[in-house]
Design a protein around this motif. Structure first.
Motif, PDB file in Angstrom:
ATOM      1  N   LEU A   1       0.848  -1.198   0.000  1.00  0.00           N
ATOM      2  CA  LEU A   1       0.000   0.000   0.000  1.00  0.00           C
ATOM      3  C   LEU A   1       0.883   1.247   0.000  1.00  0.00           C
ATOM      4  O   LEU A   1       1.867   1.324   0.735  1.00  0.00           O
ATOM      5  CB  LEU A   1      -0.887  -0.028   1.245  1.00  0.00           C
ATOM      6  N   HIS A   2       0.525   2.187  -0.863  1.00  0.00           N
ATOM      7  CA  HIS A   2       1.312   3.417  -0.948  1.00  0.00           C
ATOM      8  C   HIS A   2       0.366   4.615  -0.983  1.00  0.00           C
ATOM      9  O   HIS A   2      -0.612   4.611  -1.731  1.00  0.00           O
ATOM     10  CB  HIS A   2       2.173   3.374  -2.215  1.00  0.00           C
ATOM     11  N   LEU A   3       0.657   5.603  -0.143  1.00  0.00           N
ATOM     12  CA  LEU A   3      -0.187   6.804  -0.131  1.00  0.00           C
ATOM     13  C   LEU A   3       0.536   7.951  -0.829  1.00  0.00           C
ATOM     14  O   LEU A   3       1.721   8.165  -0.605  1.00  0.00           O
ATOM     15  CB  LEU A   3      -0.511   7.241   1.304  1.00  0.00           C
ATOM     16  N   ASP A   4      -0.187   8.677  -1.660  1.00  0.00           N
ATOM     17  CA  ASP A   4       0.394   9.797  -2.405  1.00  0.00           C
ATOM     18  C   ASP A   4      -0.428  11.055  -2.098  1.00  0.00           C
ATOM     19  O   ASP A   4      -1.631  11.111  -2.382  1.00  0.00           O
ATOM     20  CB  ASP A   4       0.337   9.451  -3.902  1.00  0.00           C
ATOM     21  N   TRP A   5       0.269  12.036  -1.505  1.00  0.00           N
ATOM     22  CA  TRP A   5      -0.446  13.248  -1.058  1.00  0.00           C
ATOM     23  C   TRP A   5      -0.425  14.346  -2.116  1.00  0.00           C
ATOM     24  O   TRP A   5      -0.875  15.450  -1.862  1.00  0.00           O
ATOM     25  CB  TRP A   5       0.203  13.797   0.225  1.00  0.00           C
ATOM     26  N   SER A   6       0.103  14.050  -3.306  1.00  0.00           N
ATOM     27  CA  SER A   6       0.297  15.147  -4.257  1.00  0.00           C
ATOM     28  C   SER A   6      -1.010  15.662  -4.876  1.00  0.00           C
ATOM     29  O   SER A   6      -0.976  16.600  -5.658  1.00  0.00           O
ATOM     30  CB  SER A   6       1.331  14.781  -5.327  1.00  0.00           C
TER      31      SER A   6
ATOM     32  N   SER B   1      -3.481  16.548  -2.778  1.00  0.00           N
ATOM     33  CA  SER B   1      -4.178  17.128  -1.614  1.00  0.00           C
ATOM     34  C   SER B   1      -4.718  18.524  -1.931  1.00  0.00           C
ATOM     35  O   SER B   1      -5.671  18.963  -1.315  1.00  0.00           O
ATOM     36  CB  SER B   1      -3.268  17.140  -0.386  1.00  0.00           C
ATOM     37  N   HIS B   2      -4.098  19.217  -2.939  1.00  0.00           N
ATOM     38  CA  HIS B   2      -4.640  20.534  -3.311  1.00  0.00           C
ATOM     39  C   HIS B   2      -6.047  20.384  -3.908  1.00  0.00           C
ATOM     40  O   HIS B   2      -6.809  21.342  -3.949  1.00  0.00           O
ATOM     41  CB  HIS B   2      -3.704  21.240  -4.303  1.00  0.00           C
ATOM     42  N   ARG B   3      -6.395  19.175  -4.368  1.00  0.00           N
ATOM     43  CA  ARG B   3      -7.755  18.915  -4.853  1.00  0.00           C
ATOM     44  C   ARG B   3      -8.584  18.212  -3.779  1.00  0.00           C
ATOM     45  O   ARG B   3      -9.673  17.713  -4.058  1.00  0.00           O
ATOM     46  CB  ARG B   3      -7.716  18.029  -6.106  1.00  0.00           C
ATOM     47  N   GLY B   4      -8.032  18.132  -2.565  1.00  0.00           N
ATOM     48  CA  GLY B   4      -8.741  17.480  -1.456  1.00  0.00           C
ATOM     49  C   GLY B   4      -8.796  15.964  -1.606  1.00  0.00           C
ATOM     50  O   GLY B   4      -9.708  15.316  -1.096  1.00  0.00           O
ATOM     51  N   LEU B   5      -7.811  15.401  -2.303  1.00  0.00           N
ATOM     52  CA  LEU B   5      -7.839  13.958  -2.567  1.00  0.00           C
ATOM     53  C   LEU B   5      -6.521  13.283  -2.164  1.00  0.00           C
ATOM     54  O   LEU B   5      -5.451  13.883  -2.285  1.00  0.00           O
ATOM     55  CB  LEU B   5      -8.076  13.709  -4.066  1.00  0.00           C
ATOM     56  N   ILE B   6      -6.647  12.063  -1.694  1.00  0.00           N
ATOM     57  CA  ILE B   6      -5.454  11.237  -1.422  1.00  0.00           C
ATOM     58  C   ILE B   6      -5.467  10.108  -2.449  1.00  0.00           C
ATOM     59  O   ILE B   6      -6.511   9.481  -2.654  1.00  0.00           O
ATOM     60  CB  ILE B   6      -5.508  10.611  -0.009  1.00  0.00           C
ATOM     61  N   LEU B   7      -4.311   9.874  -3.057  1.00  0.00           N
ATOM     62  CA  LEU B   7      -4.215   8.770  -4.006  1.00  0.00           C
ATOM     63  C   LEU B   7      -3.620   7.558  -3.276  1.00  0.00           C
ATOM     64  O   LEU B   7      -2.550   7.661  -2.677  1.00  0.00           O
ATOM     65  CB  LEU B   7      -3.308   9.169  -5.176  1.00  0.00           C
TER      66      LEU B   7
END
Lengths: 216, 145
Positions: A117-122, A124-130
């Motif tokens: 599992l990998h979390l990508d915060w890039s 977050s400016h759209r209010g989303l976590i990938l």
């Protein structure tokens, strides 16, 4: 805290360290984690059998039921994580640093055999976590689904992140190994942020285009 | 468990070990006695090892200092156990990956250097070489090599 106090304490490191986390009792025929909570190794064919059985019995309702199963699992997973990590690290889950929490989540996935599992915060400016999961056991690779089909993972991630963030976030899957992608990918955010993505996925848009749109 | 020993034990599942293989096991156990002595030294002298390091530590806020110290205490304890087992993978799986994911401050490097010097002094020419490979692993994980 001074040095002597620190040295007189256990210094917790990796709760999910393989070898320490999974333990077995051959006599009882059980596996458990280091806290004694039971673990079960589910054969891949059983997962496929459950999916096939559901498809046969309830047909179109299968995705909804699987997502519901995932949500149920997510609730229990969060409760278990909160309790076990708090006990091991000697502080409530809310006091773990983001780095510690993310590390624990990805190790938790790894050690249970649920993939990487990998979390990508890039985003977050759209209010989303990938969220990306490689080697997921919940979907059969290249099985030719028309829509992303990791329903169990959508459910578990949605509830897990609801509990972690305290917000009513939603999860949408944008890439799936069943469609020949190299991993499962999900976007998590508040309903107003997620809804356009849901529409894009339903219209057949691929993950690369969706992420490109979100970046621009 | 150390890979060589594990391999020998798996071999012994099917047949008796040959003389050369038994010899390897004896060597491992003899070496383990020495490593256990170093482990005992680290365990009983933990405070003596860390006290001078803390005294030489540059002034910094308590939270940063405690975080860095805690990481090095965990790293040294993990390295000590991996040394006893003579198993670099043990360190990597139990502590190494965790340490690599920890937030680092410049103090981590300073503490690492101070501890390195202190460990060499305390363990001496006999003990230090046994810990050194595992200590290097710890340093690498905390970004100090």
């Amino acid at each position: 805290m001074n040095l002597e106090t620190l040295l007189n304490q256990p210094v917790p490191t990796d709760y999910f360290a393989p070898g320490a986390y999974v333990q077995g009792d051959l006599e009882l025929g059980t596996l458990s984690n280091r806290r004694g909570n039971r673990l079960v190794a589910i054969p891949e064919h059983l997962v496929r059998g459950i999916y096939a059985g559901l498809e046969q019995e309830i047909g179109k309702a299968t995705p909804l039921v699987l997502q519901r199963c995932g949500r149920h699992w997510g609730q229990h997973l969060f409760a278990r994580l909160a309790e076990e990590l708090a006990e091991y690290y000697g502080k409530p889950l809310a006091e773990l640093t983001m780095q510690e929490l993310v590390y624990c989540l990805s190790r938790c996935w790894q050690v249970h055999g649920w993939g990487q599992l990998h979390l990508d915060w890039s985003y977050s400016h759209r209010g989303l976590i990938l969220v990306s999961i490689q080697n997921s056991p919940w979907v059969q690779p290249q099985s030719g689904q028309s829509q992303p089909a990791a329903y169990v993972e959508v459910g578990v991630l949605e509830v897990l992140f609801r509990q972690l963030t305290g917000r009513e976030v939603q999860c949408v899957q944008i890439a799936c190994i069943s469609q020949g992608q190299e991993g499962n990918r999900f976007l998590i955010g508040l309903p107003e942020q997620v809804q356009p993505v849901v529409d894009w996925v339903q219209s057949g848009m691929d993950a690369a285009t969706i992420l490109q749109r979100l970046r621009s | 468990m150390n890979k060589t020993v594990m391999h020998l034990l798996n071999t012994a599942e099917q047949r008796y070990l040959e003389t050369a293989e038994q010899q390897q096991l004896w060597q491992h156990f003899h070496a383990m006695t020495n490593r256990l002595q170093v482990y005992e030294q680290l365990r009983t002298q933990e405070a003596q090892i860390f006290r001078p390091v803390v005294r030489q530590m540059p002034n910094t806020d308590e939270a940063t200092a405690m975080a860095a110290l805690r990481d090095w205490v965990g790293a040294l304890r993990g390295a000590a156990l991996a040394m006893v087992l003579d198993d670099p993978e043990f360190f990597e799986h139990r502590v190494g990956q965790w340490l690599q994911a920890r937030p680092r401050s410049p103090l981590h490097t300073t503490l690492g250097q101070l501890l390195h010097a202190q460990l060499k002094t305390v363990l001496g020419a006999q003990g230090w070489p046994l810990l050194a490979p595992y200590w290097e692993q710890a340093q690498r994980c905390l970004g100090c090599l």
